[in-house]
Design an enzyme around this catalytic site. Structure first.
Site, mmCIF file in Angstrom:
data_model
loop_
_atom_site.group_PDB
_atom_site.id
_atom_site.type_symbol
_atom_site.label_atom_id
_atom_site.label_comp_id
_atom_site.label_asym_id
_atom_site.label_seq_id
_atom_site.Cartn_x
_atom_site.Cartn_y
_atom_site.Cartn_z
ATOM 1 N N ALA A 161 -7.286 -12.187 -9.870
ATOM 2 C CA ALA A 161 -6.686 -10.915 -10.277
ATOM 3 C C ALA A 161 -6.831 -9.874 -9.175
ATOM 4 C CB ALA A 161 -7.324 -10.419 -11.566
ATOM 5 N N TYR A 162 -7.959 -9.867 -8.499
ATOM 6 C CA TYR A 162 -8.174 -8.881 -7.443
ATOM 7 C C TYR A 162 -7.162 -9.070 -6.316
ATOM 8 C CZ TYR A 162 -10.372 -5.974 -3.923
ATOM 9 O OH TYR A 162 -10.591 -4.997 -2.969
ATOM 10 N N HIS A 163 -6.912 -10.315 -5.943
ATOM 11 C CA HIS A 163 -6.018 -10.573 -4.816
ATOM 12 C C HIS A 163 -4.540 -10.574 -5.223
ATOM 13 C CE1 HIS A 163 -9.108 -11.236 -1.831
ATOM 14 N NE2 HIS A 163 -9.768 -12.014 -2.680
#
Length: 387
Positions: free
Chosen positions: A292-294
């Site tokens: 999700a972060y990337h």
């Protein structure tokens, strides 16, 4: 300074340490003054238990930081507060100022009337002292050498479980195995598995304390006889000493991460540990995941980044640059108290502390509302990810 404090403890007959809280450094709204000493350390101050309902004072000589000798008072306030304090500092005593909130105070009894005291102000000195004795911040606030300590029936049962576990070992277990053993032993003895959800703050502290007891028991089993019987050579002594100290230095940091992971798992939170972000930085926890972060289409306001540091008087700045997509960083620490100036700097850098509920009261009062207890942080993560 840490080396001198360590040497003092090793020469003394009894010793105690705790972090200086706002109530000690003049930041709390209280009519009491001086350094608070918990009732569990009574034997270090008086040769007998104080009587509730009666006040008692004892004057002793205390050598501070190895050079300045004061006639301090050990006081028991039995009529109102039912607490112990060290007083009699006079004017111009510079070690109990607001900037020293969060410093480590060490009291060493050299003989019946003479004491040495140390205030370790820097994080390097604090970490070196704790590492030397194999302690984490949750292990302070208690007698670390000599003295008399009260032991409950449950504590005795816990010790028996620890001894049983240690007998199954051929050496030191890996950090993850020892942390898992601490959680299992504590939960088996005290039967508080529900606290992972109901009271994770208390559970985190309890697990850390049990792990410290396990670590010291393994040390005793591994090296106790060798220490008592002596070494065949100076090289053998140095090799054993370095092995002990290196293990002590590496223990505390990873255990906090392992215990936090167990709590997050027990609360069914979506997270990933040790995600690699920009410039190969590696925050301790990313909610909900590294994927999700990337994923740049994933809303940044649904991402939460948490660092975990046992102490953070100085090193809190390391979390500021660990994840560029997220403006506000969260930092879980076992630090008990930080100065107003450092907390002001944290606010300016958008760093929010996550601290076990019991420790929040050690922080300056005007900053306490801005600190998350662990249970509150878990609820915040759940609400953020579910919105």
């Amino acid at each position: 300074m840490s080396e001198r404090a360590i040497h003092s403890v090793e020469r003394g007959t009894a010793a105690f340490c705790r972090f200086l809280a706002a109530i000690d450094t003049g930041l709390a709204r209280t009519h009491q003054s001086g350094i608070y000493i918990p009732k569990s350390a009574w034997s270090l101050l008086f040769g007998h238990r104080a009587v509730r309902g009666e006040n008692e004072t004892r004057m002793v000589k205390v050598r501070w930081q190895g050079d300045r000798v004061l006639d301090n008072n050990f006081k028991y306030y039995g009529r109102a507060k039912n607490e112990y304090r060290i007083t009699g500092f006079g004017r111009g005593f510079n070690l109990l100022r607001p900037e020293n909130t969060g410093a480590l105070f060490v009291l060493v009894q050299m003989d019946a009337e003479d004491y040495e005291a140390w205030v370790l102000e820097t994080e390097d000195d604090i970490d070196a002292f704790l590492a030397h004795f194999g302690m984490s911040p949750t292990d302070v606030g208690q007698i670390l050498k000599g003295g008399e300590q009260d032991v409950s029936a449950l504590a005795t049962a816990e010790q028996k479980e620890i001894e049983t576990f240690v007998r199954t070992l051929g050496g030191f277990p890996k950090a993850a195995e020892m942390s898992a053993a601490a959680r299992k032993i504590y939960n088996d003895v005290y039967d508080h598995v529900e606290n992972i959800v109901r009271n994770p703050d208390r559970e985190l502290l309890a697990w850390n304390h049990t792990e410290y007891q396990i670590f010291r028991a393994i040390e005793e089993a591994q090296y106790g006889n060798q220490v008592r019987n002596g070494f065949s050579s100076m090289e053998a002594f140095i090799e054993a000493a370095n092995s002990v100290l290196n293990r002590r230095k590496s223990r505390a940091g990873k255990s906090l991460e392992y215990h936090l992971s167990a709590i997050f798992d027990g609360n069914h939170l979506a997270y990933e540990a040790q995600v690699i972000t920009e410039e190969r930085k590696k925050p301790d926890f990313v909610f909900p995941s590294g994927k999700a972060y990337h994923d740049l289409s994933y809303p940044a306001d649904k991402l939460i980044v948490l660092g975990a540091k046992t102490t953070c008087k100085d090193r809190w700045r390391q979390v500021v640059t660990e994840a560029d997509r997220v403006k506000t960083k969260y930092l879980c620490t076992l630090q008990q108290g930080i100065s107003p100036q450092q907390l002001h700097e944290m606010q300016a850098e958008h760093v929010v502390l996550v601290v076990p509920q019991e420790y929040i009261k050690t922080y300056p009062q005007e900053y306490q509302q801005g600190i998350f207890p662990l249970k509150g942080f878990i609820q915040f993560v759940r609400e953020t990810l579910c919105d």
